[in-house]
Design a protein around this motif. Structure first.
Motif, PDB file in Angstrom:
ATOM      1  N   GLY A 110       7.963  40.679 -33.455  1.00  9.23           N
ATOM      2  CA  GLY A 110       6.538  40.588 -33.167  1.00  9.23           C
ATOM      3  C   GLY A 110       5.707  41.213 -34.258  1.00  9.23           C
ATOM      4  N   HIS A 111       4.395  41.194 -34.069  1.00 11.92           N
ATOM      5  CA  HIS A 111       3.432  41.778 -35.014  1.00 11.92           C
ATOM      6  C   HIS A 111       2.959  43.104 -34.449  1.00 11.92           C
ATOM      7  CE1 HIS A 111       0.282  41.738 -38.129  1.00 11.92           C
ATOM      8  NE2 HIS A 111      -0.482  42.294 -37.192  1.00 11.92           N
ATOM      9  N   MET A 112       3.342  44.190 -35.088  1.00 11.01           N
ATOM     10  CA  MET A 112       3.042  45.518 -34.567  1.00 11.01           C
ATOM     11  C   MET A 112       1.727  46.089 -35.076  1.00 11.01           C
ATOM     12  SD  MET A 112       5.397  46.184 -32.451  1.00 11.01           S
ATOM     13  CE  MET A 112       5.333  44.438 -32.076  1.00 11.01           C
ATOM     14  N   GLY A 113       1.079  45.396 -36.028  1.00 10.80           N
ATOM     15  CA  GLY A 113      -0.200  45.889 -36.530  1.00 10.80           C
ATOM     16  C   GLY A 113      -1.337  45.536 -35.594  1.00 10.80           C
ATOM     17  N   LEU A 114      -2.460  46.188 -35.753  1.00 11.65           N
ATOM     18  CA  LEU A 114      -3.625  45.897 -34.929  1.00 11.65           C
ATOM     19  C   LEU A 114      -4.213  44.548 -35.314  1.00 11.65           C
ATOM     20  CD1 LEU A 114      -5.390  49.380 -34.874  1.00 11.65           C
ATOM     21  CD2 LEU A 114      -3.913  48.358 -33.139  1.00 11.65           C
ATOM     22  N   GLY A 145       5.781  32.113 -33.478  1.00 12.15           N
ATOM     23  CA  GLY A 145       6.329  30.980 -32.747  1.00 12.15           C
ATOM     24  C   GLY A 145       6.115  31.131 -31.257  1.00 12.15           C
ATOM     25  N   TYR A 146       5.483  30.124 -30.659  1.00 14.34           N
ATOM     26  CA  TYR A 146       5.201  30.174 -29.222  1.00 14.34           C
ATOM     27  C   TYR A 146       6.480  29.991 -28.409  1.00 14.34           C
ATOM     28  CZ  TYR A 146       0.267  29.818 -30.498  1.00 14.34           C
ATOM     29  OH  TYR A 146      -0.972  30.060 -31.023  1.00 14.34           O
ATOM     30  N   PRO A 147       6.517  30.574 -27.220  1.00 18.11           N
ATOM     31  CA  PRO A 147       5.492  31.378 -26.551  1.00 18.11           C
ATOM     32  C   PRO A 147       5.461  32.811 -27.068  1.00 18.11           C
ATOM     33  CG  PRO A 147       7.411  31.234 -25.154  1.00 18.11           C
ATOM     34  CD  PRO A 147       7.687  30.358 -26.345  1.00 18.11           C
ATOM     35  N   VAL A 148       4.283  33.442 -26.946  1.00 17.84           N
ATOM     36  CA  VAL A 148       4.125  34.837 -27.348  1.00 17.84           C
ATOM     37  C   VAL A 148       3.515  35.627 -26.202  1.00 17.84           C
ATOM     38  CG1 VAL A 148       3.851  34.291 -29.791  1.00 17.84           C
ATOM     39  CG2 VAL A 148       1.821  34.466 -28.327  1.00 17.84           C
ATOM     40  N   MET A 149       3.699  36.948 -26.261  1.00 18.81           N
ATOM     41  CA  MET A 149       3.096  37.855 -25.284  1.00 18.81           C
ATOM     42  C   MET A 149       1.997  38.641 -25.982  1.00 18.81           C
ATOM     43  SD  MET A 149       3.281  39.082 -22.102  1.00 18.81           S
ATOM     44  CE  MET A 149       4.953  39.154 -21.402  1.00 18.81           C
ATOM     45  N   ILE A 150       0.774  38.545 -25.444  1.00 19.25           N
ATOM     46  CA  ILE A 150      -0.364  39.296 -25.960  1.00 19.25           C
ATOM     47  C   ILE A 150      -0.531  40.512 -25.066  1.00 19.25           C
ATOM     48  CG2 ILE A 150      -2.838  39.216 -26.461  1.00 19.25           C
ATOM     49  CD1 ILE A 150      -2.519  36.130 -26.630  1.00 19.25           C
ATOM     50  N   LYS A 151      -0.494  41.714 -25.656  1.00 23.24           N
ATOM     51  CA  LYS A 151      -0.445  42.929 -24.841  1.00 23.24           C
ATOM     52  C   LYS A 151      -1.404  43.989 -25.352  1.00 23.24           C
ATOM     53  CE  LYS A 151       3.581  44.310 -23.442  1.00 23.24           C
ATOM     54  NZ  LYS A 151       4.963  44.828 -23.448  1.00 23.24           N
ATOM     55  N   ALA A 152      -1.893  44.778 -24.406  1.00 21.09           N
ATOM     56  CA  ALA A 152      -2.719  45.931 -24.757  1.00 21.09           C
ATOM     57  C   ALA A 152      -1.830  47.057 -25.255  1.00 21.09           C
ATOM     58  CB  ALA A 152      -3.516  46.394 -23.538  1.00 21.09           C
ATOM     59  N   SER A 153      -2.200  47.668 -26.366  1.00 21.45           N
ATOM     60  CA  SER A 153      -1.399  48.755 -26.922  1.00 21.45           C
ATOM     61  C   SER A 153      -1.306  49.924 -25.952  1.00 21.45           C
ATOM     62  CB  SER A 153      -2.006  49.232 -28.244  1.00 21.45           C
ATOM     63  OG  SER A 153      -1.256  50.296 -28.775  1.00 21.45           O
ATOM     64  N   ALA A 154      -2.390  50.183 -25.232  1.00 20.68           N
ATOM     65  CA  ALA A 154      -2.406  51.306 -24.282  1.00 20.68           C
ATOM     66  C   ALA A 154      -2.113  50.836 -22.865  1.00 20.68           C
ATOM     67  CB  ALA A 154      -3.766  52.005 -24.323  1.00 20.68           C
ATOM     68  N   GLY A 155      -1.568  49.624 -22.730  1.00 18.50           N
ATOM     69  CA  GLY A 155      -1.442  48.985 -21.430  1.00 18.50           C
ATOM     70  C   GLY A 155      -0.339  49.486 -20.544  1.00 18.50           C
ATOM     71  N   GLY A 156      -0.301  48.912 -19.362  1.00 18.70           N
ATOM     72  CA  GLY A 156       0.694  49.235 -18.355  1.00 18.70           C
ATOM     73  C   GLY A 156       0.310  48.578 -17.053  1.00 18.70           C
ATOM     74  N   GLY A 157       1.296  48.375 -16.162  1.00 20.99           N
ATOM     75  CA  GLY A 157       1.011  47.795 -14.858  1.00 20.99           C
ATOM     76  C   GLY A 157       0.535  46.353 -14.914  1.00 20.99           C
ATOM     77  N   TRP A 192       1.103  29.872 -24.786  1.00 20.24           N
ATOM     78  CA  TRP A 192       2.052  28.822 -25.174  1.00 20.24           C
ATOM     79  C   TRP A 192       1.496  27.926 -26.279  1.00 20.24           C
ATOM     80  CZ3 TRP A 192       6.925  28.479 -22.877  1.00 20.24           C
ATOM     81  CH2 TRP A 192       7.135  29.345 -21.800  1.00 20.24           C
ATOM     82  N   ASN A 193       0.218  28.137 -26.649  1.00 19.55           N
ATOM     83  CA  ASN A 193      -0.390  27.338 -27.708  1.00 19.55           C
ATOM     84  C   ASN A 193      -1.584  28.101 -28.282  1.00 19.55           C
ATOM     85  OD1 ASN A 193      -2.678  26.820 -25.909  1.00 19.55           O
ATOM     86  ND2 ASN A 193      -1.333  25.333 -24.880  1.00 19.55           N
ATOM     87  N   ASP A 194      -2.228  27.501 -29.295  1.00 21.78           N
ATOM     88  CA  ASP A 194      -3.343  28.168 -29.969  1.00 21.78           C
ATOM     89  C   ASP A 194      -4.496  28.472 -29.015  1.00 21.78           C
ATOM     90  OD1 ASP A 194      -1.894  28.003 -32.264  1.00 21.78           O
ATOM     91  OD2 ASP A 194      -3.168  26.530 -33.266  1.00 21.78           O
ATOM     92  N   GLU A 251       3.863  39.925 -29.503  1.00 19.78           N
ATOM     93  CA  GLU A 251       5.297  39.859 -29.743  1.00 19.78           C
ATOM     94  C   GLU A 251       5.859  38.570 -29.151  1.00 19.78           C
ATOM     95  OE1 GLU A 251       6.744  43.361 -27.877  1.00 19.78           O
ATOM     96  OE2 GLU A 251       6.730  42.493 -25.863  1.00 19.78           O
ATOM     97  N   LYS A 252       7.040  38.212 -29.585  1.00 19.24           N
ATOM     98  CA  LYS A 252       7.717  37.020 -29.090  1.00 19.24           C
ATOM     99  C   LYS A 252       8.011  37.162 -27.605  1.00 19.24           C
ATOM    100  CE  LYS A 252      10.059  33.112 -29.422  1.00 19.24           C
ATOM    101  NZ  LYS A 252       9.368  31.832 -29.685  1.00 19.24           N
ATOM    102  N   PHE A 253       7.745  36.114 -26.849  1.00 17.90           N
ATOM    103  CA  PHE A 253       8.076  36.114 -25.425  1.00 17.90           C
ATOM    104  C   PHE A 253       9.475  35.525 -25.260  1.00 17.90           C
ATOM    105  CE2 PHE A 253       7.990  33.900 -21.253  1.00 17.90           C
ATOM    106  CZ  PHE A 253       7.887  35.026 -20.452  1.00 17.90           C
ATOM    107  N   VAL A 254      10.375  36.317 -24.706  1.00 17.55           N
ATOM    108  CA  VAL A 254      11.764  35.895 -24.531  1.00 17.55           C
ATOM    109  C   VAL A 254      11.869  35.019 -23.290  1.00 17.55           C
ATOM    110  CG1 VAL A 254      14.143  36.675 -24.184  1.00 17.55           C
ATOM    111  CG2 VAL A 254      12.576  38.012 -25.619  1.00 17.55           C
ATOM    112  N   THR A 255      12.331  33.780 -23.461  1.00 19.03           N
ATOM    113  CA  THR A 255      12.484  32.891 -22.321  1.00 19.03           C
ATOM    114  C   THR A 255      13.725  33.276 -21.516  1.00 19.03           C
ATOM    115  OG1 THR A 255      13.683  31.317 -23.709  1.00 19.03           O
ATOM    116  CG2 THR A 255      11.328  30.960 -23.445  1.00 19.03           C
ATOM    117  N   GLU A 256      13.684  33.002 -20.234  1.00 22.14           N
ATOM    118  CA  GLU A 256      14.738  33.384 -19.287  1.00 22.14           C
ATOM    119  C   GLU A 256      15.072  34.876 -19.377  1.00 22.14           C
ATOM    120  OE1 GLU A 256      18.114  30.864 -18.793  1.00 22.14           O
ATOM    121  OE2 GLU A 256      17.063  29.121 -19.567  1.00 22.14           O
ATOM    122  N   PRO A 257      14.052  35.718 -19.437  1.00 28.37           N
ATOM    123  CA  PRO A 257      14.313  37.159 -19.593  1.00 28.37           C
ATOM    124  C   PRO A 257      14.514  37.855 -18.255  1.00 28.37           C
ATOM    125  CG  PRO A 257      11.975  36.769 -19.682  1.00 28.37           C
ATOM    126  CD  PRO A 257      12.613  35.421 -19.450  1.00 28.37           C
TER     127      PRO A 257
END
Length: 670
Positions: A134-138, A153-165, A173-175, A201-207
């Protein structure tokens, strides 16, 4: 010096959970509360309580100065942050340290290193822990988010750096989804954590989502307490958890545990914490996801299989004690399941529900007659309010059994015994999952709900066997209602009213002609079709909303409500309205017309109680299918409402900032 008084910088069930262990240890407790929580359970259970501001958490529970003021007022010498709110805020931990107050959690440096999802992944990689690509930079803006997503490469997970829950988290899954998800994640992150930094970061399928519980002291000792499987999620928020995982073998468990401990030691970690991994269900490979530097919501299942009170250990570590156990002392005994009871309506795509708990009666806790254990961690009570300002979780129902199958059966029974009325909730959904063959066989992924309920949840339709069981129960309930009526009305002249023994039970499209015999203690229900007989025993009487019936030796906990002429029965995720009629009335009922529901196809209705944060169209606009119409925020989650088909906006009835009730009109179309 031993801790004397703990202030819990949190609310709800986790505050009550900490209070319970503190009392066991002889430690005084202080609750803090907002306007919305003035009558909350955690306020009632604490030794002292301090008001800290208005209902929004941004004006109360996450305002550090207000927590510090409460500490000074009460003389608390320690703070337990629970989870969420300030639990992973290094500024809060540093402020407590400056104040000379013990933080019941990890050191500031560990929170800074691991609480930031970007930094934690870099440290994990340096420590030799397997990480997700994944891309660890801001990421500065949506355009950059789209470019990065496409390069990963899709799919990707978009996440808050300070996130949780599950807050500030989207799968793209696309642009187009990456662009929209980036902005929604930033908005949620800023609202929930006051920090809108985003990474991808990359979203792992069947995780599979499997996490390791770690526990360390201030003397460099650290160990892992097994794993928890948290794969069943909805909107990236865990719904059902269990310990251990039905997937891991001992070698993989040890490898994940050792990596988790190595990571904790790399940042000088002490207290309880959790290292989360995404596990590839096919290749049996695991990747570091994040570390939660706090107590986890699902910690009770670990406590049930290890016998270790994690809150007690956190308090002892914070007091400067060494761990009293080693890795060799940690044994996993039996199996535990946790079901999160949410104030969310599964029949409305799990949208939040608020209101008064007109009925709240959990199952009996403790060791059951069959040796299983029931535990219910909650922060509510009957008559209390579910607020729109906080997380929608009502309770965490846990069961323990010697095997996974036994624990699941115990959970199914406990869910049947759990009564909640007044709000929408996910009890029927949880019951449905417990009965699914896929769940019972342990074939889990984080896409479980989407795959098993692709059209959403619409309840469990009774199969032929269940329909007969419910019909038999309805017949017995009706008989007791009829007998009760004769006792109230008495006799007319010399003639007492006689209750018939032949009835027709209508359940949806099914109609069962039955006859009753036997005694009031053990009714015998005989079905005309096939001649099958079912013996029904149980102590239900009119006025009870729940009872245990025994059908041919099978014990069933059934919720019973009399609604007009119908008998509402709920069991194992099934919710039926049974109508028990005499044969003559049943024949006449077939001639009654069916009432059609009102047409709301040209309206956009608010799907949940919430606040309109934006309206994207105006009267006269032509909208296309999939176009954003409005955004509603409820319980810290942002919900984007989109057009289902092409149309022209006739009228906009709501505006940004307006609070709406469920099904209140937002706009109308021509």
């Amino acid at each position: 010096m031993p801790i004397q008084k703990i202030l819990i910088a949190n609310r709800g069930e986790i505050a009550c959970r900490v209070i319970r262990t503190a009392k066991k240890m002889g430690i005084k407790t202080v609750a803090v509360y907002s306007d919305a929580d003035a009558n909350a359970l955690h306020v009632r259970e604490a030794d002292e309580a301090v008001h800290i501001g208005p209902a929004p958490s941004s004006q109360s529970y996450i305002v550090i100065d207000k927590i510090l003021d409460a500490i000074r007022k009460t003389g608390a010498d320690a703070v337990h942050p629970g989870y969420g709110f300030l639990s992973e805020n290094p500024l809060f931990a540093a402020a407590l340290e400056k104040e000379g107050v013990t933080f019941i959690g990890p050191p500031v440096g560990a929170i800074q290193a691991m609480g930031d999802k970007i930094t934690s992944k870099k440290i994990a990689a340096e420590a030799g822990v397997s990480t997700v690509p994944g891309h660890m930079g801001l990421i500065e803006d949506a355009d950059e988010a789209v470019r990065i997503s496409a390069s990963i490469g899709y799919p990707v997970m978009i996440k808050a750096s300070a996130g949780g829950g599950g807050k500030g988290m989207r799968i793209a899954w696309n642009d187009a989804e990456a662009r929209e998800g980036f902005q929604s994640s930033k908005n949620e992150a800023k609202s929930s954590f006051g920090d809108d930094r985003i990474f991808i970061e990359k979203f792992v399928t069947e995780p599979r989502h499997i996490e390791i519980q770690v526990l360390g002291d201030k003397f460099g000792n650290c160990l892992y307490l097994g794993e928890r499987e948290c794969s069943i999620q909805r909107r990236n928020q865990k719904v059902i958890e269990e310990a251990p995982s039905p997937f891991l073998d001992e070698a993989t468990r040890r490898a994940m545990g050792e990596q988790a401990v190595a990571l904790a030691k790399a940042v000088g970690y002490h207290s309880a914490g959790t290292v989360e991994f995404i596990v590839d269900g096919k290749a049996n490979r695991f990747y570091f996801l994040e570390m939660n530097t706090r107590l986890q919501v699902e910690h009770p299942v670990t406590e049930l299989v290890t016998g270790i009170d994690l809150v007690e250990q956190m308090i002892r570590v914070a007091s400067g004690e060494k761990l009293s156990l080693t890795q060799a002392d940690v044994k996993l005994n039996g199996w535990a399941i946790e079901s999160r009871l949410y104030a969310e309506d599964p029949f409305r795509n799990f949208l939040p529900s608020i209101g008064r708990l007109s009925r709240y009666r959990p199952p009996v806790e403790g060791v059951q007659a069959d040796g299983t254990v029931v535990r219910n961690d909650t922060g509510v009570y009957e008559g209390g309010e579910i607020s729109m300002y906080y997380d929608p979780m009502i309770a965490k129902l846990c069961t323990w059994g010697e095997t996974r199958a036994v624990a699941i059966d115990a959970m199914a029974a406990a869910l049947n015994d759990f009564q909640v009325e007044g709000i929408g909730h996910n009890l029927p959904f949880l019951s449905a999952v417990m009965g699914q063959e896929r769940f019972r066989s342990g074939r889990l992924t984080t896409a479980y709900i989407a795959e098993e309920f692709p059209e959403g949840f619409s309840g469990v339709a009774p199969d032929a066997a269940s329909s007969r069981k419910l019909a038999a129960i309805a017949a017995v309930v009706n008989a007791r209602v009829q007998v009760r009526a004769t006792q109230i009305s008495g006799t007319i002249g010399n003639h007492a009213r006689v209750v018939g023994r032949d009835w027709v039970v209508k359940l949806g499209d099914d109609a069962h002609a039955i006859s009753l015999s036997g005694t009031a203690e053990a009714e015998i229900v005989t079905f005309a079709e096939g001649g099958e007989s079912v013996t029904v025993a149980g102590s239900w009487h009119p006025g009870q909303t729940h009872a245990h019936f025994v059908l041919n030796g099978e014990r069933l906990g059934v919720k019973v409500d009399l609604i007009g002429s119908a008998i509402r029965l709920r069991l194992n995720g099934m919710d039926v309205a049974a109508r028990v009629r005499s044969p003559r009335v049943a024949d006449l009922a077939k001639l009654m017309p069916v009432k059609l529901p009102p047409d709301t196809s040209k309206m956009l209705l608010c799907p949940m109680p919430g606040v309109i944060t934006s309206v994207a169209v105006k009267p006269g606009d032509t909208v296309e299918a999939g176009q954003t119409l409005a955004t509603v925020e409820a319980m810290k989650m942002e919900n984007v409402l989109k057009a289902e088909r092409r149309g022209v906006v006739k009228r906009v009835a709501a505006s940004a900032g307006q609070s709406l009730a469920v099904d209140e009109m937002i706009m109308e179309f021509e």
